[in-house]
Design an enzyme around this catalytic site. Sequence first.
Site, PDB file in Angstrom:
ATOM      1  N   HIS A   9     -22.638   8.530 -26.916  1.00 39.73           N
ATOM      2  CA  HIS A   9     -21.307   8.974 -27.285  1.00 39.73           C
ATOM      3  C   HIS A   9     -20.238   9.070 -26.229  1.00 39.73           C
ATOM      4  O   HIS A   9     -19.076   8.716 -26.811  1.00 39.73           O
ATOM      5  CB  HIS A   9     -21.916  10.727 -27.366  1.00 39.73           C
ATOM      6  CG  HIS A   9     -20.771  11.670 -27.667  1.00 39.73           C
ATOM      7  ND1 HIS A   9     -20.069  11.930 -28.744  1.00 39.73           N
ATOM      8  CD2 HIS A   9     -20.001  12.376 -26.673  1.00 39.73           C
ATOM      9  CE1 HIS A   9     -19.210  12.453 -28.967  1.00 39.73           C
ATOM     10  NE2 HIS A   9     -19.052  13.017 -27.712  1.00 39.73           N
ATOM     11  N   CYS A  43      -6.851  17.462 -25.399  1.00 39.02           N
ATOM     12  CA  CYS A  43      -6.300  18.704 -26.522  1.00 39.02           C
ATOM     13  C   CYS A  43      -7.258  18.425 -27.648  1.00 39.02           C
ATOM     14  O   CYS A  43      -7.336  19.224 -28.492  1.00 39.02           O
ATOM     15  CB  CYS A  43      -4.879  18.158 -26.746  1.00 39.02           C
ATOM     16  SG  CYS A  43      -4.492  16.513 -27.092  1.00 39.02           S
ATOM     17  N   GLY A  64      23.150   9.558 -38.878  1.00 39.40           N
ATOM     18  CA  GLY A  64      22.555  10.749 -39.557  1.00 39.40           C
ATOM     19  C   GLY A  64      21.562  11.423 -38.626  1.00 39.40           C
ATOM     20  O   GLY A  64      20.454  10.757 -38.045  1.00 39.40           O
ATOM     21  N   ALA A  65      21.671  12.740 -38.263  1.00 34.52           N
ATOM     22  CA  ALA A  65      21.107  13.284 -37.244  1.00 34.52           C
ATOM     23  C   ALA A  65      19.881  13.920 -37.741  1.00 34.52           C
ATOM     24  O   ALA A  65      19.563  15.254 -37.829  1.00 34.52           O
ATOM     25  CB  ALA A  65      21.809  14.220 -36.469  1.00 34.52           C
ATOM     26  N   SER A 117     -11.979   9.088 -31.308  1.00 34.86           N
ATOM     27  CA  SER A 117     -10.487   9.714 -31.107  1.00 34.86           C
ATOM     28  C   SER A 117      -9.859  10.082 -32.658  1.00 34.86           C
ATOM     29  O   SER A 117     -10.260   9.254 -33.678  1.00 34.86           O
ATOM     30  CB  SER A 117      -9.471   8.863 -30.390  1.00 34.86           C
ATOM     31  OG  SER A 117      -9.859   8.550 -29.115  1.00 34.86           O
ATOM     32  N   GLU A 154      15.320  14.525 -38.105  1.00 38.80           N
ATOM     33  CA  GLU A 154      14.238  14.722 -37.139  1.00 38.80           C
ATOM     34  C   GLU A 154      13.797  13.409 -36.976  1.00 38.80           C
ATOM     35  O   GLU A 154      13.574  13.178 -35.724  1.00 38.80           O
ATOM     36  CB  GLU A 154      13.375  15.731 -37.852  1.00 38.80           C
ATOM     37  CG  GLU A 154      12.454  16.377 -36.905  1.00 38.80           C
ATOM     38  CD  GLU A 154      11.295  17.277 -37.439  1.00 38.80           C
ATOM     39  OE1 GLU A 154      10.088  17.317 -36.697  1.00 38.80           O
ATOM     40  OE2 GLU A 154      11.476  17.679 -38.506  1.00 38.80           O
ATOM     41  N   GLU A 163      -5.335   6.758 -24.635  1.00 33.73           N
ATOM     42  CA  GLU A 163      -5.213   7.768 -23.704  1.00 33.73           C
ATOM     43  C   GLU A 163      -6.432   8.329 -22.958  1.00 33.73           C
ATOM     44  O   GLU A 163      -6.420   8.880 -21.925  1.00 33.73           O
ATOM     45  CB  GLU A 163      -4.171   8.760 -24.207  1.00 33.73           C
ATOM     46  CG  GLU A 163      -3.286   9.685 -23.249  1.00 33.73           C
ATOM     47  CD  GLU A 163      -2.675  10.795 -24.006  1.00 33.73           C
ATOM     48  OE1 GLU A 163      -2.021  11.497 -23.332  1.00 33.73           O
ATOM     49  OE2 GLU A 163      -2.384  10.645 -25.375  1.00 33.73           O
TER      50      GLU A 163
END
Lengths: 258, 353
Positions: free
Chosen positions: B95, B50, B185-186, B105, B188, B112
């Site tokens: 590199h 990505c 408390g829901a 990164s 994010e 990863e």
Amino acid sequence: MERSLLVASTFCFLLGLAYTVYALRARHFRPSRFNLSAIFCGFVLQSAFLYLRGEKVRACPVTNLFEVLIFLSWSIVLLYLVVGPAYRLSLLGAFTSPMVFVFQLFALLAPIDRPAAPRAHHSSLLELHAALSVMAYGAFALGCVAGVMYLVQERQLKSHQLHSIFFHLPPIHDLAVAITRLLFAGFALLTVGLFAGFLVGVPMLKVVIGEAVWLAYAAILLGEWMKKISPRRFAVLAVAAFAFALVTLSGLNLLGGK
Amino acid sequence: MNIVCLGLSHRTASVEQREKFAIAESELGSAACRLSTTDGLGECVVISTCNRVEVYAAAPDAGFALAALRRFFAERATADDTAFYQADATESIRHLFRVVSGLESMVLGETEILGQVKKAYQAACDAGATGRHLNKFFQRAFNVAKEVRTKTNITRGSTSVGAVAVDLAEKIFGKLNSCKVMILGAGETSELTARALLSRGAHSIFVSNRSHDRAVALAAELGGRAIHFDKWHDELLPADILIGSTAAPHAIVTREKIAPVMRQRKDRPLFIIDLAVPRDVDPAVNEMDGVYLYDIDSLKAIAGQSLEVRRADLALCEQMIERHVAEFGVWLAKSHLPPLERGAHLAKRLAAS
């Protein structure tokens, strides 16, 4: 020859200690093969020393404080080699090396290697009593080391200051379990050792001192079993009880021989 | 023989530009194979993640090889020249060594990328797109990454709040398989943290929220159970990890509420993650035996501290990499020599040493 083996063994543990100090200072603390190899070499040399000494005294080599300290160090390392990998407590080695080094250095430098009075008769029960009791102290010593590791880990978790060592210490819950098991193992060994001593008829004062240590650990383990003490206090008590056991060990030796 | 590299990454191109050139994992081998059959290119490896799309090639003529790689990218899409970087000889070796070590990164030291490069290399190998030079090059790169990771602190700690919370939970409980999580408390952030804990084995989520419907919805999403907000402390006993993220203007988790629970828990620790501002948990709770309280600031501080530790070791990593770059450069320079000359070189080196 005997003494050279011991000096070489002590040197191995010094290497383990040096690695621990270096790793802590460099903030790069991690389990190392170097440390394990140093401990293993030290153990082999210790074993050779104890074998030769055993041949010389024609008995289990715990006839004076010098031999007791070496046998205790040997028991600590043996238990570490057995339980360390099993409980993923590889860093126990980093903490064990300094303790064993101090014991052996003291044994080498202090004038405590005095020949014990010859015994009238050979008793295998007496040998069992002495060997098991010292091995029990070895388990308590390792419990003490695990207790110190617990307290170091706990302090970092509470203060939110995570140093290099934090990432390589085992989970705090695993340490609490390890302390419990080591103390139980030591307690069981001491119980059998004391029983053997009782059967063979060791002097009453020695029995009383041995029982004082037995009672101290019994109280701690009972408190833990009944969940009356928190894991943190349990760790503190594991350290304190071993300090007490060490004092009694020298006291026992003043009373002479086994 | 030369090793060249052409590509684009998060440092040179926006995500819109990168996604145009992205190659699916299943196509990496065939892309490398196709490139390696291009005239003048003997060996190729295509990497696509990505954050970067890069192609490495081994060829006798660097200029010719780079032109072929540019054509490969141009066939896929168009982008400004500034979006691309290219390297040849020592620069391309450096590199790749930096990429696999996590120094290039987005999050310094992330691990990863090593797995992704290994997969890309394996795909190229399987497709027959690699040869002696790239095989040696990538194997050396993996060794460099291993050395950098084990001998420095470049991967030390976690750098996000969620990951720090999970790390701490593992330092307290060991494996999280038997851990139960309660969310107050829901929000994010609490949901993300709970998901991170679930991914490491935690189970039995209890969700409590002022709006019970929202608690029910989140509990259903996480495979947990909703509990009424005024009853949360009655349900705390079995929980090992408590995540607080309510919008309450004052502390709702206090010593008075925790103390009776801790007495019943005996020696089981309680890990409290307070993500709310204003805080949901009274700081005095941290003084209790067996309770470990972390608020959002302390979690962020630990994440920042980890990043600092990683940055502090950057120079050491670069030193290690430079040593390997020099060694590999020597090997590469001699790799095109006929066997007899290589033998003579080796004899000279042995005599010199």
